[in-house]
Every structure is written in structure tokens, then in C-alpha cells.
Design a protein around this motif. Structure first.
Motif, mmCIF file in Angstrom:
data_model
loop_
_atom_site.group_PDB
_atom_site.id
_atom_site.type_symbol
_atom_site.label_atom_id
_atom_site.label_comp_id
_atom_site.label_asym_id
_atom_site.label_seq_id
_atom_site.Cartn_x
_atom_site.Cartn_y
_atom_site.Cartn_z
ATOM 1 N N LEU A 1 5.708 12.525 9.229
ATOM 2 C CA LEU A 1 5.026 12.019 10.415
ATOM 3 C C LEU A 1 5.625 10.682 10.828
ATOM 4 O O LEU A 1 6.047 9.887 9.984
ATOM 5 C CB LEU A 1 3.538 11.816 10.133
ATOM 6 C CG LEU A 1 2.654 13.057 10.177
ATOM 7 C CD1 LEU A 1 2.919 13.973 8.992
ATOM 8 C CD2 LEU A 1 1.186 12.642 10.212
ATOM 9 N N TYR B 1 0.826 -1.201 0.000
ATOM 10 C CA TYR B 1 0.000 0.000 0.000
ATOM 11 C C TYR B 1 0.863 1.255 0.000
ATOM 12 O O TYR B 1 1.816 1.356 0.772
ATOM 13 C CB TYR B 1 -0.908 0.021 1.235
ATOM 14 C CG TYR B 1 -1.989 -1.023 1.210
ATOM 15 C CD1 TYR B 1 -1.711 -2.344 1.516
ATOM 16 C CD2 TYR B 1 -3.299 -0.687 0.866
ATOM 17 C CE1 TYR B 1 -2.699 -3.308 1.480
ATOM 18 C CE2 TYR B 1 -4.298 -1.641 0.827
ATOM 19 C CZ TYR B 1 -3.984 -2.952 1.141
ATOM 20 O OH TYR B 1 -4.976 -3.893 1.096
ATOM 21 N N PRO C 1 -3.273 -2.379 5.707
ATOM 22 C CA PRO C 1 -4.062 -1.692 6.718
ATOM 23 C C PRO C 1 -4.730 -2.686 7.657
ATOM 24 O O PRO C 1 -5.069 -3.785 7.229
ATOM 25 C CB PRO C 1 -5.120 -0.946 5.900
ATOM 26 C CG PRO C 1 -4.823 -1.179 4.480
ATOM 27 C CD PRO C 1 -3.758 -2.182 4.360
ATOM 28 N N PRO C 2 -4.915 -2.322 8.936
ATOM 29 C CA PRO C 2 -4.678 -0.998 9.508
ATOM 30 C C PRO C 2 -3.293 -0.811 10.117
ATOM 31 O O PRO C 2 -3.122 -0.065 11.057
ATOM 32 C CB PRO C 2 -5.743 -0.942 10.601
ATOM 33 C CG PRO C 2 -5.790 -2.352 11.110
ATOM 34 C CD PRO C 2 -5.557 -3.222 9.911
ATOM 35 N N GLU C 3 -2.314 -1.481 9.579
ATOM 36 C CA GLU C 3 -0.971 -1.350 10.142
ATOM 37 C C GLU C 3 -0.387 0.036 9.894
ATOM 38 O O GLU C 3 -0.899 0.823 9.093
ATOM 39 C CB GLU C 3 -0.052 -2.429 9.578
ATOM 40 C CG GLU C 3 -0.419 -3.824 10.028
ATOM 41 C CD GLU C 3 -0.408 -3.963 11.543
ATOM 42 O OE1 GLU C 3 -1.274 -4.663 12.080
ATOM 43 O OE2 GLU C 3 0.459 -3.345 12.197
ATOM 44 N N THR C 4 0.704 0.290 10.559
ATOM 45 C CA THR C 4 1.355 1.596 10.563
ATOM 46 C C THR C 4 1.689 2.068 9.156
ATOM 47 O O THR C 4 2.187 1.298 8.338
ATOM 48 C CB THR C 4 2.653 1.527 11.379
ATOM 49 O OG1 THR C 4 2.343 1.049 12.683
ATOM 50 C CG2 THR C 4 3.333 2.886 11.453
ATOM 51 N N GLN C 5 1.437 3.343 8.908
ATOM 52 C CA GLN C 5 1.907 3.965 7.676
ATOM 53 C C GLN C 5 3.237 4.660 7.972
ATOM 54 O O GLN C 5 3.389 5.340 8.987
ATOM 55 C CB GLN C 5 0.892 4.988 7.160
ATOM 56 C CG GLN C 5 -0.365 4.328 6.611
ATOM 57 C CD GLN C 5 -1.272 5.296 5.891
ATOM 58 O OE1 GLN C 5 -0.868 6.387 5.483
ATOM 59 N NE2 GLN C 5 -2.527 4.893 5.702
ATOM 60 N N TYR D 1 0.511 5.767 -0.487
ATOM 61 C CA TYR D 1 -0.449 6.862 -0.345
ATOM 62 C C TYR D 1 0.223 8.184 -0.685
ATOM 63 O O TYR D 1 1.411 8.361 -0.434
ATOM 64 C CB TYR D 1 -0.962 6.953 1.100
ATOM 65 C CG TYR D 1 -1.408 5.645 1.708
ATOM 66 C CD1 TYR D 1 -0.486 4.762 2.263
ATOM 67 C CD2 TYR D 1 -2.756 5.311 1.743
ATOM 68 C CE1 TYR D 1 -0.898 3.566 2.826
ATOM 69 C CE2 TYR D 1 -3.179 4.120 2.309
ATOM 70 C CZ TYR D 1 -2.250 3.252 2.851
ATOM 71 O OH TYR D 1 -2.665 2.076 3.417
ATOM 72 N N LYS E 1 -0.706 3.216 18.646
ATOM 73 C CA LYS E 1 -1.919 2.842 17.928
ATOM 74 C C LYS E 1 -2.756 1.896 18.768
ATOM 75 O O LYS E 1 -2.231 1.143 19.591
ATOM 76 C CB LYS E 1 -1.578 2.192 16.585
ATOM 77 C CG LYS E 1 -0.767 0.909 16.714
ATOM 78 C CD LYS E 1 -0.341 0.410 15.344
ATOM 79 C CE LYS E 1 0.554 -0.822 15.469
ATOM 80 N NZ LYS E 1 1.093 -1.262 14.153
ATOM 81 N N PHE F 1 3.168 14.632 1.166
ATOM 82 C CA PHE F 1 3.775 13.488 1.833
ATOM 83 C C PHE F 1 3.351 12.201 1.147
ATOM 84 O O PHE F 1 2.182 11.999 0.840
ATOM 85 C CB PHE F 1 3.363 13.423 3.300
ATOM 86 C CG PHE F 1 3.984 14.495 4.144
ATOM 87 C CD1 PHE F 1 3.264 15.616 4.494
ATOM 88 C CD2 PHE F 1 5.292 14.368 4.588
ATOM 89 C CE1 PHE F 1 3.827 16.613 5.265
ATOM 90 C CE2 PHE F 1 5.873 15.357 5.367
ATOM 91 C CZ PHE F 1 5.134 16.485 5.696
ATOM 92 N N PHE G 1 5.972 7.412 6.683
ATOM 93 C CA PHE G 1 5.944 8.622 5.871
ATOM 94 C C PHE G 1 7.328 9.025 5.385
ATOM 95 O O PHE G 1 8.339 8.837 6.085
ATOM 96 C CB PHE G 1 5.360 9.783 6.681
ATOM 97 C CG PHE G 1 3.873 9.708 6.849
ATOM 98 C CD1 PHE G 1 3.304 8.843 7.759
ATOM 99 C CD2 PHE G 1 3.039 10.485 6.055
ATOM 100 C CE1 PHE G 1 1.914 8.757 7.906
ATOM 101 C CE2 PHE G 1 1.661 10.415 6.188
ATOM 102 C CZ PHE G 1 1.102 9.545 7.115
ATOM 103 N N GLY G 2 7.354 9.615 4.200
ATOM 104 C CA GLY G 2 8.551 10.246 3.696
ATOM 105 C C GLY G 2 8.728 11.629 4.305
ATOM 106 O O GLY G 2 7.862 12.102 5.044
ATOM 107 N N TYR H 1 0.064 10.224 15.571
ATOM 108 C CA TYR H 1 1.321 10.464 14.878
ATOM 109 C C TYR H 1 1.898 11.794 15.370
ATOM 110 O O TYR H 1 1.163 12.713 15.722
ATOM 111 C CB TYR H 1 1.106 10.567 13.365
ATOM 112 C CG TYR H 1 0.939 9.250 12.660
ATOM 113 C CD1 TYR H 1 -0.299 8.616 12.614
ATOM 114 C CD2 TYR H 1 2.013 8.637 12.026
ATOM 115 C CE1 TYR H 1 -0.452 7.404 11.955
ATOM 116 C CE2 TYR H 1 1.870 7.430 11.360
ATOM 117 C CZ TYR H 1 0.630 6.818 11.334
ATOM 118 O OH TYR H 1 0.486 5.625 10.676
#
Lengths: 112, 112
Positions: free
Chosen positions: B44, A31, A97-101, A33, B49, A90, A103-104, B36
Motif C-alpha cells: 500500500l 513504530y 502516529p498519526p503520520e504516514t505508514q 506493524y 490524509k 504486510f 508498507f513493504g 491508501y
């Protein structure tokens, strides 16, 4: 392991110009985003992808396009830049999901 | 539709004092809840969670949050803050359909 990387870090565009924001991840996440962050507005989802070749619209997709030809890369395209697209963008990825996203560091875009 | 409300846009606090950042959500289905943190000019990163199980969730850097289903809240707490906790904090909700909905953020400013 670089995590999620984004290029460029900063960009100034003139109205009507186009550009591609690059995003890559090396965690083999399915996944990915794209969000935009505007002051006092939190993050809004632009597009997301559940795997190579599969993309879908988020809350604010107008004026943007995406593609996902590989698991690692998820570029965001602005075709005709408008001042309303001035924002911080970002990219994020997650295994499922719903696991941690993750981020860059973001791309700061100014459209004049 | 899901939504998240962060009741305070800014929270000033002195170093070593306790802090609570408030978050309320609305959803008609089972939810997963996240906090976050965003340090200046960075992306972020996940603080903590709630997916299931114990309603008291412990995260990184001494933060914890409690899921309260009856009050639809997920407030973030820390018993003693440090200067380095100065940052913006985002509450987010997700369902199993993969999208994160973010609140508008709370800016925590810690003073010496």
C-alpha cells in the motif's frame, strides 16, 4: 534508502510447520506493524511495536509472535502453521502516529 | 470503537470519466483519515490524509478527498481517471493511540 523490505516474497508451508517472516526498515522509524490481508477483508493488524523491546497485540494476534530487538527489524513468527494463516502479510513502519505508514511489498503465504 | 465502511466493493468506470469512492467512519473521538492505494501485487502507498485544517485534501495523482464531520464521511474523488488508476483503494481511520483501522477496500476498474 530501501524503505521497508520483507522476505521471503512467497512461501508454501505444511500444516504444523513454523517460519519467520522478516521485516526491516532503514528510515529510523520507531513504530512498526504487521498486518494480514485476506480477500474482501481489508487489512487486519496482527502486532505492532512502538520501539525496540516494546510490542503489543493488534486485532488478530492468535497464532503469531513478534520480537523487536533493534529499531530496524521486526520479525513475525508463525509457530504451528494452520490453513487459516494463508494470507498476504504486510509489514509497515511510521515515525510517529498519526503520520504516514510506509508498507513493504508483502509476503504471500500458503499453508497446505 | 472505531470502524470504517467502504460502501462499494467494486467501481467500474470508463477512462476520462469522474469517479467517487465512498468512505464512512465511526468514532467518538477526534480522528485522522487516510486513503491508501494498492496496485496489483504491491504494498500500500499513501494517496492522501486528513489530520487537521482544511477539510478538502489534495493527494497524489490528481486525487482529492473531503472530510465531512457532520456526515462522518471522507469520500475520494478524481475528475478524470486513467487506465493506470486501476487498483484497490483503502480508507483508514486512526486516533492518537497509533492504530490504523482499514475498510474492506474498493476495487476501481478503469475501462478504455
Amino acid at each position: 534508502n530501501a524503505g521497508v523490505t520483507q522476505t521471503p516474497k512467497f512461501r508454501i508451508l505444511k500444516i504444523g510447520q513454523s517460519m519467520t517472516l522478516q521485516c526491516a526498515q532503514d528510515m529510523n522509524h520507531n513504530y512498526m506493524y504487521w498486518y494480514r490481508q485476506d480477500p474482501g477483508m481489508g487489512l487486519k493488524l496482527i502486532y505492532y511495536s512502538v520501539g525496540a523491546g516494546i510490542t503489543d497485540k493488534g486485532e488478530v494476534p492468535n497464532g503469531y509472535n513478534v520480537s523487536r530487538s533493534t529499531t530496524e527489524d521486526f520479525p513475525l513468527r508463525l509457530e504451528l502453521a494452520a490453513p487459516s494463516q494463508t494470507s498476504v502479510y504486510f509489514c509497515a513502519s511510521s515515525y510517529s502516529p498519526p503520520e504516514t505508514q510506509y508498507f513493504g511489498p508483502g509476503t504471500r503465504l500458503l499453508v497446505l | 470503537a472505531q470502524s470504517v465502511t467502504q460502501l462499494d466493493s467494486q467501481v467500474p468506470v470508463f477512462e476520462e470519466a469522474p469517479v467517487e469512492l465512498r468512505c464512512n467512519y465511526s468514532s467518538s473521538v477526534s480522528v485522522y483519515l487516510f486513503w491508501y492505494v494498492q496496485y496489483p501485487n504491491q504494498g500500500l502507498q499513501l494517496l492522501l490524509k486528513y489530520l487537521s485544517g482544511s477539510t478538502l485534501v489534495k493527494g497524489i495523482n490528481g486525487f482529492e478527498a473531503e472530510f465531512n464531520k457532520s456526515q462522518t464521511s471522507f469520500h475520494l474523488r478524481k475528475p478524470s481517471v486513467h487506465i493506470s488508476d486501476t487498483a484497490e483503494y483503502f480508507c483508514a481511520v486512526s486516533d492518537r493511540v497509533r492504530k490504523l483501522i482499514f475498510g474492506t477496500g474498493t476495487r476501481l476498474q478503469v475501462f478504455p
